[in-house]
Scaffold this motif. Sequence first.
Motif: not given
Length: 479
Positions: A446-468
């Motif tokens: 019913g809000g955007w707290g959890q979706p935004l946390a998921l979006m931020a979480g997606f950034m972590v594997p993006q950064i790791v894979a991009g560095v590799l």
Amino acid sequence: MVGMHTSPSDDLATLDTAASAPSPAEPGGPRRAASPWRGRVMAAGLLLAALNLRPAVTTLGPLLEEVRDGLGMSGTVAGVLTSVPPACFALFGFTAPRLARRWGPGAVVCAGLAAIAAGLLLRPFAGGTVVFLAASALALAGIAVSNVLMPVIVKRWFPDRVGAMTGLYSMGLSLGTAVAAAVTVPMTDALGGSWRAGLGVWALLAAVALVPWLFLARDRTSGAESGPEANGPGANGPGASASVASASEAGGSETGGGTGTRTGTDTDTGAPAAVAETAAAPADGPAIRIARSPLAWAMAVFFGFQATAAYISMGWMPQIFRDAGVSASTSGLLLAVMMAMGVPLAFVLPRIAARLRHQGVLVVILGVLGLIGYGGLWLAPAEGAWLWALLLGVANCAFPLALTMIGMRTRTHAGVVRLSAFAQSVGYLLSIPGPLLVGVLYQHSGGWGQPLALMAGFMVPQIVAGVLAGRDRTLEDEG
């Protein structure tokens, strides 16, 4: 190796090789120059096609609330809807090279534009969610095949102007993306306030784009007349292979930008060597190795998560702002700002990346900006809306960086085509669940707290894979 057993990457390589091959009638010699009016028609067709490759996606976000209310669509189903673009790109993009080998790239792009026009025209008449999804899928199928074939069109029709025409195409893509996001709500209001009219009117733009392609599609050999030399500097020069193989096989940036040009490192490798290595490499060898390549998988994961962020932004960002109290028209403008950031940065980032031995620092910078943007949306979505839109717009420019890295992580023309096909095909598949999960979380929390946390979480594997993926090595080194 041929027929039913060829892979999509092999088909792309075959098409691209054909695009740069000398004319059979004039082996090794100059080609007949196209008349000025024909060249202008080709350029106009390229630009008009590019303008139509994103409005089907970016017009929906600003009106998603009205569409959901009108069709009785839940947040979960809306998540399915926002996952349709990458799914179609992954599915129908595979068919494009083989269709082009059978009918010619121009004819397939023409059919793709017809599908876009038909899908956009049918979508407003949908009485339910299933029909709306089917009409959207039809338009997106047309976008998918056009995405893949545009680089081949550029090289075949403009072999001596690959960079300039790729820039024109990328600018058209960016313009169509940003303008569609910005004007959809005001135009809907001007047409009486119906979301059906606001979405359906974009079929007119696709119909206009179809006109020059009806003429161009009749000539399957038009590329043989579009450049002064078959093998001149523009045809197989250092910038050509990256521009064509990497520049926009997915149609340019997810957010609209992306030139895909290789700079800096291009001077280290001459075209004859690349062509010779491509001819000498066994057709099946690189295709088998690439699925076992850590570099290829790192690139695919990086590509997949940046695509996830882009399609979440295009599908859900206006709704986030609207739920925070921002008006519908301003929410559309905020999305347009995010998309427009891809225009200048798509030209700047590849040039910076080409001067670095390791592109990981750029990956980290873009990822951190994305994390700040998502954090800002959680803390003060309305108060800092313009700042968050700017930051997330910059973060979404990971796409042209990914394309540049694909070009820099290979030494041969065959390698860049196969790495591009693998990274983008697997990447789009990986990006499908993201927008859907956002819709599910939005529906149940019913809000955007959890979706935004998921979006931020997606950034972590993006950064790791991009560095590799950004480490200084090539696909051929792993063979």
